[in-house]
Motif scaffolding. Structure first.
Motif, PDB file in Angstrom:
ATOM      1  N   ASP A 224      18.672   1.681  43.403  1.00  0.00           N
ATOM      2  CA  ASP A 224      18.891   1.959  41.750  1.00  0.00           C
ATOM      3  C   ASP A 224      17.675   0.892  41.238  1.00  0.00           C
ATOM      4  OD1 ASP A 224      20.787   4.016  41.885  1.00  0.00           O
ATOM      5  OD2 ASP A 224      22.483   2.291  42.229  1.00  0.00           O
ATOM      6  N   THR A 225      16.920   0.243  41.932  1.00  0.00           N
ATOM      7  CA  THR A 225      15.888  -0.715  41.383  1.00  0.00           C
ATOM      8  C   THR A 225      14.697  -0.121  41.111  1.00  0.00           C
ATOM      9  OG1 THR A 225      17.191  -2.344  42.534  1.00  0.00           O
ATOM     10  CG2 THR A 225      14.761  -2.880  41.748  1.00  0.00           C
ATOM     11  N   ALA A 226      14.033   0.093  40.158  1.00  0.00           N
ATOM     12  CA  ALA A 226      12.915   0.847  39.641  1.00  0.00           C
ATOM     13  C   ALA A 226      12.235   0.020  38.200  1.00  0.00           C
ATOM     14  CB  ALA A 226      13.019   2.308  39.544  1.00  0.00           C
ATOM     15  N   PHE A 227      11.020   0.734  38.096  1.00  0.00           N
ATOM     16  CA  PHE A 227      10.428   0.294  36.931  1.00  0.00           C
ATOM     17  C   PHE A 227      10.889   1.322  35.736  1.00  0.00           C
ATOM     18  CE2 PHE A 227       7.638  -1.786  39.914  1.00  0.00           C
ATOM     19  CZ  PHE A 227       7.618  -2.958  39.337  1.00  0.00           C
ATOM     20  N   HIS A 228      11.654   2.154  35.968  1.00  0.00           N
ATOM     21  CA  HIS A 228      12.197   3.180  34.873  1.00  0.00           C
ATOM     22  C   HIS A 228      13.586   3.700  35.182  1.00  0.00           C
ATOM     23  CE1 HIS A 228      10.721   6.466  36.909  1.00  0.00           C
ATOM     24  NE2 HIS A 228      11.410   7.259  36.288  1.00  0.00           N
ATOM     25  N   VAL A 229      14.417   4.132  34.169  1.00  0.00           N
ATOM     26  CA  VAL A 229      15.608   4.721  34.751  1.00  0.00           C
ATOM     27  C   VAL A 229      15.401   6.259  34.679  1.00  0.00           C
ATOM     28  CG1 VAL A 229      17.982   4.910  34.064  1.00  0.00           C
ATOM     29  CG2 VAL A 229      16.988   2.858  33.582  1.00  0.00           C
ATOM     30  N   PRO A 230      15.727   7.111  35.928  1.00  0.00           N
ATOM     31  CA  PRO A 230      15.551   8.512  35.782  1.00  0.00           C
ATOM     32  C   PRO A 230      16.626   9.074  35.001  1.00  0.00           C
ATOM     33  CG  PRO A 230      16.289   7.428  38.176  1.00  0.00           C
ATOM     34  CD  PRO A 230      15.939   6.253  37.102  1.00  0.00           C
ATOM     35  N   GLU A 231      16.375  10.258  34.811  1.00  0.00           N
ATOM     36  CA  GLU A 231      17.290  10.944  33.841  1.00  0.00           C
ATOM     37  C   GLU A 231      18.920  11.129  34.313  1.00  0.00           C
ATOM     38  OE1 GLU A 231      17.507  15.374  31.577  1.00  0.00           O
ATOM     39  OE2 GLU A 231      15.674  15.023  32.775  1.00  0.00           O
ATOM     40  N   ASP A 232      18.740  11.319  35.853  1.00  0.00           N
ATOM     41  CA  ASP A 232      20.151  11.472  36.397  1.00  0.00           C
ATOM     42  C   ASP A 232      21.068  10.131  36.499  1.00  0.00           C
ATOM     43  OD1 ASP A 232      18.582  10.197  38.420  1.00  0.00           O
ATOM     44  OD2 ASP A 232      19.357  11.337  40.003  1.00  0.00           O
ATOM     45  N   LYS A 233      20.396   9.077  36.062  1.00  0.00           N
ATOM     46  CA  LYS A 233      20.972   7.894  35.964  1.00  0.00           C
ATOM     47  C   LYS A 233      21.268   7.216  34.793  1.00  0.00           C
ATOM     48  CE  LYS A 233      19.480   6.551  40.501  1.00  0.00           C
ATOM     49  NZ  LYS A 233      18.747   5.694  41.780  1.00  0.00           N
ATOM     50  N   ILE A 234      20.851   7.810  33.713  1.00  0.00           N
ATOM     51  CA  ILE A 234      20.753   7.228  32.255  1.00  0.00           C
ATOM     52  C   ILE A 234      22.264   7.056  31.904  1.00  0.00           C
ATOM     53  CG2 ILE A 234      20.583   7.806  29.836  1.00  0.00           C
ATOM     54  CD1 ILE A 234      18.032   9.604  30.615  1.00  0.00           C
ATOM     55  N   SER A 235      23.358   7.709  32.411  1.00  0.00           N
ATOM     56  CA  SER A 235      24.470   7.529  31.802  1.00  0.00           C
ATOM     57  C   SER A 235      24.873   5.991  32.411  1.00  0.00           C
ATOM     58  CB  SER A 235      25.551   8.646  32.454  1.00  0.00           C
ATOM     59  OG  SER A 235      25.364   8.654  33.951  1.00  0.00           O
ATOM     60  N   ARG A 236      24.299   5.476  33.501  1.00  0.00           N
ATOM     61  CA  ARG A 236      24.794   4.170  33.904  1.00  0.00           C
ATOM     62  C   ARG A 236      24.101   3.179  33.336  1.00  0.00           C
ATOM     63  NH1 ARG A 236      23.044   5.387  39.960  1.00  0.00           N
ATOM     64  NH2 ARG A 236      23.583   3.038  40.064  1.00  0.00           N
ATOM     65  N   PHE A 237      23.077   3.431  32.542  1.00  0.00           N
ATOM     66  CA  PHE A 237      22.289   2.249  32.025  1.00  0.00           C
ATOM     67  C   PHE A 237      22.809   1.870  30.852  1.00  0.00           C
ATOM     68  CE2 PHE A 237      17.789   1.920  29.899  1.00  0.00           C
ATOM     69  CZ  PHE A 237      17.689   0.632  30.412  1.00  0.00           C
ATOM     70  N   CYS A 238      22.837   0.571  30.932  1.00  0.00           N
ATOM     71  CA  CYS A 238      23.615  -0.425  29.953  1.00  0.00           C
ATOM     72  C   CYS A 238      22.608  -0.505  28.715  1.00  0.00           C
ATOM     73  CB  CYS A 238      23.627  -1.830  30.433  1.00  0.00           C
ATOM     74  SG  CYS A 238      24.883  -1.840  31.735  1.00  0.00           S
ATOM     75  N   ALA A 239      23.318  -0.779  27.546  1.00  0.00           N
ATOM     76  CA  ALA A 239      22.737  -1.037  26.167  1.00  0.00           C
ATOM     77  C   ALA A 239      22.315  -2.415  26.479  1.00  0.00           C
ATOM     78  CB  ALA A 239      23.580  -0.416  24.984  1.00  0.00           C
ATOM     79  N   CYS A 240      21.271  -2.654  25.477  1.00  0.00           N
ATOM     80  CA  CYS A 240      21.033  -4.069  25.576  1.00  0.00           C
ATOM     81  C   CYS A 240      21.313  -4.696  24.124  1.00  0.00           C
ATOM     82  CB  CYS A 240      19.535  -4.367  25.858  1.00  0.00           C
ATOM     83  SG  CYS A 240      18.991  -6.127  26.232  1.00  0.00           S
ATOM     84  N   TYR A 241      21.660  -5.855  23.755  1.00  0.00           N
ATOM     85  CA  TYR A 241      21.940  -6.429  22.640  1.00  0.00           C
ATOM     86  C   TYR A 241      21.368  -7.693  22.525  1.00  0.00           C
ATOM     87  CZ  TYR A 241      25.747  -3.101  22.813  1.00  0.00           C
ATOM     88  OH  TYR A 241      26.418  -1.892  22.957  1.00  0.00           O
ATOM     89  N   ALA A 242      21.235  -8.338  21.125  1.00  0.00           N
ATOM     90  CA  ALA A 242      20.437  -9.543  20.632  1.00  0.00           C
ATOM     91  C   ALA A 242      21.367 -10.484  19.869  1.00  0.00           C
ATOM     92  CB  ALA A 242      19.257  -9.223  20.224  1.00  0.00           C
ATOM     93  N   VAL A 243      21.046 -11.476  19.907  1.00  0.00           N
ATOM     94  CA  VAL A 243      21.843 -12.524  18.879  1.00  0.00           C
ATOM     95  C   VAL A 243      21.172 -12.548  17.600  1.00  0.00           C
ATOM     96  CG1 VAL A 243      22.433 -14.752  18.253  1.00  0.00           C
ATOM     97  CG2 VAL A 243      22.994 -13.798  20.687  1.00  0.00           C
ATOM     98  N   GLY A 244      21.752 -12.302  16.507  1.00  0.00           N
ATOM     99  CA  GLY A 244      21.018 -12.159  15.394  1.00  0.00           C
ATOM    100  C   GLY A 244      20.480 -13.273  14.692  1.00  0.00           C
TER     101      GLY A 244
END
Length: 423
Positions: A224-244
């Motif tokens: 599952d390690t790569a330089f992009h997330v393939p379409e069939d794994k998007i549902s497992r891809f986390c959202a990223c957040y930032a401190v305001g």
């Protein structure tokens, strides 16, 4: 009631890790979620999954969630270049200009701005080892420490979101900019590891991303390690957040594109600029496999990437004069800020445990990523820790320091190497 032990660690004290992370960070909303795995003496002794992969969609974090690991890409790229060193296709004391001729006469900043930089000659040429240990004189645009940093920002050096820019383009851009200092004079966190990725491609004769996949990821089973997330794994891809701004509430920074969200994450397609300094996504299981290979001297499950003497060389402190990072650093930012910590060939290494004011061992090595991810390997204790979350910047909270303290406090039987030294 007697506390049960697992591989020389207290079960009750390991449970403190999850309790602390949940109460202090996840339940309080400081972190969207947290995943921590601790490996000791051949098995996972802690596997904790807390919180959300995507707060807005209420998607729970899962053991196989995919994270942006940012600078935890650097150790993987460093292993790649050291594999080529072992094959004598490149040497640590080679001038970088041997592979990038346009860099032979890079000057050192002496004044001015991007359109009118003034430079002076460098005291010596940049070597391959300078790229590995961040003594190259290169920088990062986000440092905001100098006019050279400003030029990096203006040109978007090593920015994977810039359409059409390649590693070749980045190297060409850098040939027109001055160094912050003469190579070897100081430590400065930089795009050095991205340049190493370029060298891997140049020396191996295959694209950098192909080398990483064929020679490291596939052999180790890092599926599952790569330089992009393939379409069939998007549902497992986390959202990223930032401190305001000024530490205000945590806000959404980058979320996977689904039908209800028109925004496009740059990680959903192969990048044109493949960043060896921060471009990979991964999972806890994958990064634990990589870390186990490092712990075992370059081999895992019958697959050997490096020899143990090469790993010993990589985990030694290579900073000039045996100094630690704080004393040699000109960087406004680092994933390691502690006294007593040096830098090897791809990651930080503890030189003087007492100076860090944290439990640990001489020779443990580690690094982290911009979204607060972190890993460390302690050969003395036969111990690995992998911590994954998605919050920018990594300096927002002292969670890494706290995590190490909690894990080491759970050890009830020190490793043989540590038992006689008290370190």
């Amino acid at each position: 009631m007697q506390d049960k032990a697992m591989q020389g660690m207290s079960r009750a004290r390991l449970e403190r890790v999850e309790q602390f992370l949940d109460a202090t960070y996840v339940a309080s909303g400081k972190l969207p979620g947290a995943l921590v795995q601790v490996w000791r003496r051949g098995e996972v002794v802690l596997n904790s999954v807390l919180g959300m992969a995507d707060r807005e969609r209420q998607t729970p974090l899962a053991e196989d969630s995919i994270f942006r690991i940012y600078s935890m890409t650097k150790p993987i790229t460093s292993v790649a270049i050291m594999m080529l060193v072992e094959e004598c296709k490149i040497a640590l004391d080679d001038p970088v200009s041997k592979y990038i001729p346009s860099w032979e006469n890079l000057g050192v900043y002496a004044g001015g701005y991007m359109e009118s930089f003034q430079t002076r000659p460098a005291k010596r040429q940049m070597l391959v080892v300078d790229l590995l240990r961040h003594t190259s004189g290169l920088t990062y645009g986000f440092q905001q420490n100098s006019n050279v940093d400003a030029a990096y920002r203006k040109l978007k050096i090593a920015d994977r979101t810039t359409e059409g820019t390649t590693l070749d383009d980045m190297v060409e851009q850098l040939s027109k900019l001055p160094l912050e200092f003469s190579p070897g004079e100081a430590w400065n966190y930089s795009v050095s590891t991205d340049v190493l990725g370029y060298l891997v491609g140049k020396v191996s004769g295959m694209p950098f991303e192909t080398f990483v996949k064929q020679r490291i990821l596939d052999p180790l089973g890092m599926v599952d390690t790569a330089f992009h997330v393939p379409e069939d794994k998007i549902s497992r891809f986390c959202a990223c957040y930032a401190v305001g701004v000024l530490g205000s509430k945590v806000v959404s920074q980058d979320r996977p594109t689904l039908q209800d969200d028109p925004r496009t994450s740059p990680y959903l397609k192969p990048p044109t600029l493949v960043s060896g300094g921060g471009g990979l996504v991964s999972t806890a299981a994958d990064y634990l496999r990589f870390s186990r290979m490092l712990l075992q001297g370059g081999e895992l499950d019958g697959v050997r990437l490096l020899g143990p003497k090469t790993l010993a060389l990589m985990t030694a402190n290579h900073l000039p004069g045996g100094q630690d990072i704080p004393r040699l650093s000109r960087s406004m930012f680092s994933e390691a800020t502690y006294d007593g910590v040096g830098f090897g060939l791809g990651f930080a290494t503890t030189v003087t445990p007492a100076s860090t004011l944290m439990p640990g061992s001489a020779g443990d090595f580690f690094w982290g990523g911009a979204a607060s991810t972190f890993f460390w390997v302690d050969p003395q204790e036969d111990l690995i820790g992998v911590f994954l979350t998605q919050l920018l910047p990594s300096s927002a909270f002292p969670v890494r320091r706290q995590l190490r303290t909690l894990v080491y406090s759970a050890i009830t039987e020190p490793g043989p190497a540590a038992r006689g030294r008290g370190a």
